[in-house]
Design a protein around this motif. Sequence first.
Motif, short mmCIF file in Angstrom:
data_model
loop_
_atom_site.label_atom_id
_atom_site.label_comp_id
_atom_site.label_asym_id
_atom_site.label_seq_id
_atom_site.Cartn_x
_atom_site.Cartn_y
_atom_site.Cartn_z
N ASP A 94 8.70 -2.39 0.13
CA ASP A 94 8.35 -0.98 0.22
C ASP A 94 6.87 -0.77 -0.17
N HIS A 95 6.39 -1.61 -1.06
CA HIS A 95 4.95 -1.59 -1.38
C HIS A 95 4.16 -1.89 -0.10
N ALA A 96 4.66 -2.86 0.67
CA ALA A 96 4.00 -3.20 1.94
C ALA A 96 4.06 -2.01 2.90
N VAL A 97 5.21 -1.37 3.01
CA VAL A 97 5.30 -0.22 3.94
C VAL A 97 4.34 0.89 3.52
N ASP A 98 4.22 1.11 2.21
CA ASP A 98 3.24 2.11 1.73
C ASP A 98 1.85 1.75 2.24
N LEU A 99 1.50 0.46 2.14
CA LEU A 99 0.16 0.04 2.58
C LEU A 99 0.04 0.09 4.11
N TRP A 100 1.13 -0.26 4.83
CA TRP A 100 1.09 -0.17 6.30
C TRP A 100 0.68 1.23 6.73
N GLU A 101 1.22 2.23 6.03
CA GLU A 101 1.01 3.62 6.48
C GLU A 101 -0.47 4.01 6.46
N GLY A 102 -1.25 3.40 5.56
CA GLY A 102 -2.68 3.77 5.52
C GLY A 102 -3.59 2.64 5.98
N LEU A 103 -3.00 1.58 6.57
CA LEU A 103 -3.81 0.38 6.82
C LEU A 103 -4.91 0.59 7.86
N SER A 104 -4.61 1.32 8.92
CA SER A 104 -5.64 1.54 9.96
C SER A 104 -6.85 2.25 9.36
N GLN A 105 -6.59 3.22 8.46
CA GLN A 105 -7.69 3.95 7.83
C GLN A 105 -8.43 3.03 6.86
N ASP A 106 -7.66 2.24 6.10
CA ASP A 106 -8.28 1.35 5.10
C ASP A 106 -9.22 0.36 5.79
N LEU A 107 -8.79 -0.16 6.94
CA LEU A 107 -9.57 -1.19 7.63
C LEU A 107 -10.54 -0.62 8.66
N ASN A 108 -10.43 0.68 8.94
CA ASN A 108 -11.16 1.29 10.06
C ASN A 108 -10.88 0.47 11.34
N ALA A 179 10.91 2.49 9.12
CA ALA A 179 10.63 1.15 9.66
C ALA A 179 9.96 1.27 11.03
N GLY A 180 9.48 0.14 11.56
CA GLY A 180 8.85 0.19 12.88
C GLY A 180 8.19 -1.11 13.25
N THR A 181 7.04 -1.00 13.89
CA THR A 181 6.31 -2.19 14.36
C THR A 181 4.80 -1.94 14.17
N ALA A 182 4.01 -3.02 14.33
CA ALA A 182 2.55 -2.89 14.35
C ALA A 182 2.03 -3.95 15.32
N ARG A 183 0.77 -3.84 15.70
CA ARG A 183 0.19 -4.82 16.62
C ARG A 183 -0.28 -6.03 15.79
N HIS A 184 0.40 -7.18 15.99
CA HIS A 184 0.15 -8.32 15.10
C HIS A 184 -1.30 -8.83 15.13
N ASP A 185 -1.88 -9.00 16.32
CA ASP A 185 -3.26 -9.52 16.39
C ASP A 185 -4.23 -8.58 15.68
N ALA A 186 -4.00 -7.29 15.87
CA ALA A 186 -4.92 -6.31 15.28
C ALA A 186 -4.91 -6.39 13.77
N VAL A 187 -3.76 -6.78 13.21
CA VAL A 187 -3.68 -6.90 11.75
C VAL A 187 -4.61 -8.03 11.28
N ALA A 188 -4.52 -9.18 11.97
CA ALA A 188 -5.40 -10.30 11.62
C ALA A 188 -6.86 -9.93 11.86
N TRP A 189 -7.15 -9.33 13.01
CA TRP A 189 -8.54 -8.99 13.34
C TRP A 189 -9.10 -7.94 12.38
N GLY A 190 -8.29 -6.95 12.05
CA GLY A 190 -8.75 -5.87 11.16
C GLY A 190 -9.07 -6.41 9.77
N TYR A 191 -8.18 -7.26 9.24
CA TYR A 191 -8.44 -7.84 7.92
C TYR A 191 -9.67 -8.76 7.99
N ALA A 192 -9.77 -9.55 9.07
CA ALA A 192 -10.90 -10.49 9.20
C ALA A 192 -12.21 -9.72 9.23
#
Length: 417
Positions: A94-108, A179-192
């Motif tokens: 659930d900590h992860a889901v909390d972070l998922w919800e703001g991840l696009s903003q956090d990573l721009n 619950a839901g889904t996210a774009r897997h490549d974008a997660v790696a690219w955004g963090y990178a």
Amino acid sequence: MTRFNAFSLLRNALSGHKNWTEQWPDSQPKAEYDVVIIGAGGHGLGAAHYLAKQHGITNVAVIDKGWLGGGNTGRNTTIIRSNYLYDESVRLYDHAVDLWEGLSQDLNYNVMYSRRGCLMLAHTAHDVQSFKRHVHSNRLNGVDNRWLTREECKEFCPPLDLSPAARYPVMGGALQERAGTARHDAVAWGYARSASSRGVDIIQNCPVLAIRRDAHGAVEGVETAKGFIKCKKIGVSVAGHTTTVMETAGVRLPLESFPLQALVSEPLKPVFPCVVMSNAVHAYISQSDKGELVIGSGTDQYTSYSQRGGLPLIEHTLAAITEIFPIFSRVRMLRKWGGIVDVTPDRSAIISKTPVPGLYVNCGWGTGGFKATPGAAHTFAWMIAKDEPHPINAPFTLERFRTGRLIDEAAAAAVAH
Ligand SMILES: Cc1cc2nc3c(=O)[nH]c(=O)nc-3n(C[C@H](O)[C@H](O)[C@H](O)COP(=O)(O)OP(=O)(O)OC[C@H]3O[C@@H](n4cnc5c(N)ncnc54)[C@H](O)[C@@H]3O)c2cc1C
């Protein structure tokens, strides 16, 4: 780093999209770092992002034997949920889901987190009891999960077959709407991109051959295909290859590595509005934004490092999917692939210090670590920075296999995607 926003999009559109800057440089190793992270999947790159952003530790290298995101991060079916049974798991996911919800903003960076709900189907009286137990347990923990009757399941997911003669009759289901889904490549690219913009070196095509220890037994550095790199701390986040990397430091782990497969269909118009899992038959399905049905299978029954997996498994999965959703029986499959997942005896992860000073490990995510990516990376970074576990990852120690304080999601859920 170019910030993505309406103005930068417009500016670049007017210049024919020829002036976008590169997202991250292809770095070459320096002689020494404060922290080396082995494995440029979502977990390793995420840990580098949080080390830099939240702990101010930027003299960091993330090293991968292949290309970033080329491991399980780029091979998974992207199901995100937190409706696990045990309190420890719920807190972490659930900590992860909390972070998922703001991840696009956090990573721009748009990771395309889509909160479309995940329905777990019950086919037997045992499933009904087990999922209702999950619902009650989750609600006690403040995690959303509710029981749907079979008719409500059909309303939520119209392609479902409710015919009484079905081989896998639907007797109801547990729905987590968050619950839901996210774009897997974008997660790696955004963090990178984010980690790199803060000074982290991302070194690709550079297998780590061994972890080297000094005369006192603490970590000294890593031997790589591009030479020796000295460092004070090492974080290992290499999923299915954890045992082979860790044994070079003399650490044995309670892990087995199995192939896990997935496949996608030809693209269809939007027909499938949610994620559906059928744990009893090891099949799960969602629809990507491109229109492909994304279908996941179970692990092979033998251990292996071949990123393929056996045909009988996906034949069984497709047989189950077409039984539950006869509407898809004439859809053609486009491609299939496999990844190597690292499985612990209790099917819960290990985010832990190790007996080697300066060596930390994040592994054992098995078939279900994508959903945990931000939570695992965040707590792993904390542990590396402070040399002590974050309260959320504290129960996920290596010692639990010695003390017997297991987090037995294996018995609780049968499948852990
Ligand atoms: C088919 C499939 C479906 C899945 N479906 C889901 C799902 O729906 N939901 C979910 O939550 N999870 C799912 N998972 C699990 C999930 O993908 C993983 O748990 C998660 O992605 C692990 O991320 P990671 O960053 O730890 O590992 P990875 O993304 O695998 O990254 C590890 C990296 O380490 C590198 N590496 C390995 N050895 C070395 C070395 N010696 N030197 C340098 N680098 C090295 C690899 O190249 C790799 O890039 C699925 C997995 C598979 C295979």
